[in-house]
Design an enzyme around this catalytic site. Structure first.
Site, PDB file in Angstrom:
ATOM      1  CE  LYS A  71       6.483  -9.706  -2.285  1.00  0.00           C
ATOM      2  NZ  LYS A  71       7.499  -8.666  -2.150  1.00  0.00           N
ATOM      3  CB  THR A  73       0.010  -2.069  -2.087  1.00  0.00           C
ATOM      4  OG1 THR A  73       0.728  -1.437  -1.027  1.00  0.00           O
ATOM      5  CG2 THR A  73      -1.116  -1.165  -2.562  1.00  0.00           C
ATOM      6  NE  ARG A  94       6.357 -12.029   3.812  1.00  0.00           N
ATOM      7  CZ  ARG A  94       7.435 -11.391   3.358  1.00  0.00           C
ATOM      8  NH1 ARG A  94       8.637 -11.748   3.781  1.00  0.00           N
ATOM      9  NH2 ARG A  94       7.312 -10.409   2.494  1.00  0.00           N
ATOM     10  CE  LYS A 105      10.794  -5.330   3.117  1.00  0.00           C
ATOM     11  NZ  LYS A 105       9.392  -5.284   3.546  1.00  0.00           N
ATOM     12  CB  ALA A 273      12.102 -13.742   0.809  1.00  0.00           C
ATOM     13  CG  PHE A 301      12.860  -9.528  -0.837  1.00  0.00           C
ATOM     14  CD1 PHE A 301      12.727  -8.150  -0.738  1.00  0.00           C
ATOM     15  CD2 PHE A 301      13.365 -10.213   0.263  1.00  0.00           C
ATOM     16  CE1 PHE A 301      13.095  -7.471   0.412  1.00  0.00           C
ATOM     17  CE2 PHE A 301      13.738  -9.539   1.428  1.00  0.00           C
ATOM     18  CZ  PHE A 301      13.601  -8.166   1.500  1.00  0.00           C
ATOM     19  CG  PHE A 381       4.254   4.562  -8.865  1.00  0.00           C
ATOM     20  CD1 PHE A 381       4.819   5.150  -7.744  1.00  0.00           C
ATOM     21  CD2 PHE A 381       4.146   3.173  -8.897  1.00  0.00           C
ATOM     22  CE1 PHE A 381       5.261   4.383  -6.680  1.00  0.00           C
ATOM     23  CE2 PHE A 381       4.593   2.392  -7.832  1.00  0.00           C
ATOM     24  CZ  PHE A 381       5.148   3.007  -6.716  1.00  0.00           C
ATOM     25  CD1 TRP A 409      -0.371   3.060  -2.101  1.00  0.00           C
ATOM     26  CD2 TRP A 409      -1.095   4.839  -3.251  1.00  0.00           C
ATOM     27  NE1 TRP A 409       0.016   4.184  -1.412  1.00  0.00           N
ATOM     28  CE2 TRP A 409      -0.412   5.302  -2.097  1.00  0.00           C
ATOM     29  CE3 TRP A 409      -1.637   5.776  -4.122  1.00  0.00           C
ATOM     30  CZ2 TRP A 409      -0.256   6.644  -1.799  1.00  0.00           C
ATOM     31  CZ3 TRP A 409      -1.485   7.131  -3.838  1.00  0.00           C
ATOM     32  CH2 TRP A 409      -0.800   7.550  -2.685  1.00  0.00           C
TER      33      TRP A 409
END
Length: 556
Positions: A71, A73, A94, A105, A273, A301, A381, A409
């Site tokens: 998210k 990225t 954030r 994480k 969140a 999230f 990916f 990415w």
């Protein structure tokens, strides 16, 4: 393949003064923390008060899985791409917490060629905001225990003190502790608890405040417990809201950094969140809206958590509303929602993509319930096969939702040009009326039921005897007419992390209901959420090191 930190370290950053100048910040409004990061004075908002706001885009996601969604990225890559097509764009994010950084994480600075930099500073101490929040929280804890020790004029019931200490680290041993041991001079022994700093009401209040004075008033409204005759005790009765606000005098100012492609990034505040409301500060978002034509922000999230809280809590308090929403999805994550184990994700499985689409469809439905246009961003990916991509594109088309394949990415802004063009068109055509899922004047059970039924897809809410008692107490105190913030697992639309996809026929069980009166919402905690996480068997900290020259390795 270079690691994130190797990519970041190889990047040639612009001086933060140049980034500030290009987005319209005056030299006297910038407080530098070295060459590449700075605080922005709130005077910017006063000076640009009459300037029209830019367009706001919210980035959210499907229900997260261990496969990853990307998210942050995507948010950073989209902002870079919008600048590449000539749109003056700012990204508002954030701040990371040290707990996840050293745990499992990871950080919150993006990845690959879509990062905010200096990523090592941002993921570590940054400009000290987390430490200020921790200090303000624990000053209040010290004031409470000292008040009791010095005679307890307010008649505080030690058994009913709800305010907890915090630290910005994952430390399960501190979840339940006893303080005041050691005799009379050490105070009165009592049970106490620690939370991670991002779960503190100080963090939530900071992110919902509109000025330093507003923050001080919010601190004064915080309820720390009750008296022996069951009346609420407020911080303003202890008289330390001024001292707490003093500790936050710098932390309240948003932080300016940049992306790898020199897009301005305002990084400020970091509530999770799953245990809080999951959005960066209102001040950071409002400042970005004055400085950019388009602002990209994110909520933590999945759309059932961060986005719902963004729209039901942050937007009403901030008097703002997004013009479009991006939902990030990956084929890998959809395959997990379709029943594939993590170890088998590299194998082609078109049927699992088809089965897992139900989760994406539900999150799209959730955003549409707020009357907002949606773009699905497929974070690509290398393991994604042409057949799997084609199946997902077909499913999105049949569901009537716009979709874009992004490779931010790997390629940075160039990997999100199609996504940027679609968003630029979408925000110009937006015609909406801001809406929420519930009326805050409704009862707590009514508000919760609407979220569970409309957003989670469940049947309703069950309350433990303890939660029912707490709700009755808030009703008696007249503190029940606030938005609700559900603390639940991020891994499922339900409160059971094992239920993937889009589960049906379930109830949410609320075990604990507490008032965050300073922040301005009611926290309703389900049975399986920890406000003080623990470290995994092999913490990420084991991979990190620093050499004599200060070069960091292993930080993602």
């Amino acid at each position: 393949m270079f690691s994130d930190i190797e990519i970041a370290q190889a990047n040639q950053m612009e001086p933060i003064t140049k980034i500030a100048e290009e987005c319209g910040i005056l030299p006297q409004e910038l407080e530098q923390y070295g060459h590449y990061k700075a605080k922005i004075s709130l005077d910017v908002l006063k000076r640009l008060e009459d300037k029209p706001d830019g367009k706001l885009v919210l980035v959210t996601a499907i229900t997260p899985t261990p496969a990853g969604e990307g998210k942050s990225t995507t948010s950073i890559g989209l902002a870079q791409a919008l600048n590449k097509i000539g749109k003056k764009t700012v990204v508002a994010l954030r701040e990371p917490s040290l707990g996840p950084v050293f745990g499992i994480k990871g950080g919150a600075a993006g990845g690959g060629y879509a990062q905010v930099v200096p990523m090592d500073d941002i993921n570590l101490h940054f400009t000290g905001d987390m430490h200020a929040i921790t200090a303000a929280n624990n000053l209040l804890s010290a004031m409470i225990d000292n008040h009791v020790h010095q005679g307890n004029e307010l008649n505080i019931d030690l058994r009913q003190i709800s305010w907890k200490r915090v630290m910005d680290m994952n430390d399960r041993a501190l979840r339940n502790v006893v303080v005041g041991m050691g005799g009379k001079v050490c105070g009165f022994p009592r049970e106490d608890h620690f939370m991670i700093t991002v779960a503190s009401e100080i963090m939530a209040a900071l992110c919902l405040a509109t000025s330093l004075q507003d923050l001080k008033e919010r601190f004064g409204r915080i309820v720390i417990g009750s008296t022996y005759d069951d009346q609420p005790v407020y911080v303003h009765q202890l008289g330390c809201e001024g001292a707490m606000a003093m500790l936050m005098k710098d932390a309240i100012k948003p932080n300016l950094v940049q992306t790898l492609e020199h897009t301005p990034a305002i990084v400020h505040g970091g509530p999770f969140a799953n245990i809080a409301h999951g959005c960066n500060s209102i001040l950071a978002t409002k400042m970005a809206l004055k400085l950019g034509d388009i602002v990209i922000t994110e909520a933590g999230f999945g759309a059932d958590l961060g986005a719902e809280k963004f729209l039901d809590i942050k937007c009403p308090y901030g008097n703002l509303f997004p013009h479009a929403v991006v939902i990030v999805a990956t084929i890998r994550a959809l395959k997990m929602h379709g029943g594939v184990k993590k170890a088998d994700l590299n194998e082609e499985n078109v049927e699992a993509v088809n089965a897992g689409f139900v989760n994406l469809a539900k999150q799209v439905e959730n955003i549409r319930a707020f009357g907002l246009p949606v773009l699905v961003a497929i974070n690509k990916f290398s393991s994604d096969t042409p057949a799997e991509i084609e199946k997902l594109l077909q499913k999105c088309d049949s569901y009537g939702v716009d979709v874009s394949l992004n490779e931010c990415w790997e390629k940075g802004g160039d990997g999100g040009i199609d996504m940027a063009k679609q968003i630029a068109t979408m925000v110009e055509g937006t015609d909406f009326k801001p809406t929420t899922m519930y009326d805050k004047e409704e009862s707590i059970p009514e508000k919760l039921t609407k979220i569970v039924q409309k957003i989670y897809g469940g049947d309703g809410v069950e309350f433990t005897a303890n939660a029912k008692k707490q709700i009755k107490q808030l009703e008696d105190w007249g503190l029940d007419k606030l938005p609700v913030c559900i603390a639940k697992t991020q891994y499922s639309l339900s409160d059971n992390p094992a239920l993937l996809g889009a589960p049906k026929d379930f109830n949410i069980t609320v075990q604990d209901v507490r008032i965050a009166n300073g922040a301005g919402f009611i926290v309703c905690q389900t049975s399986n959420i920890m406000v003080m996480p623990g470290l995994p068997k092999k913490p990420a900290a084991l991979n990190m090191d620093i050499d004599e020259d200060g070069k960091i390795t292993g930080l993602f």
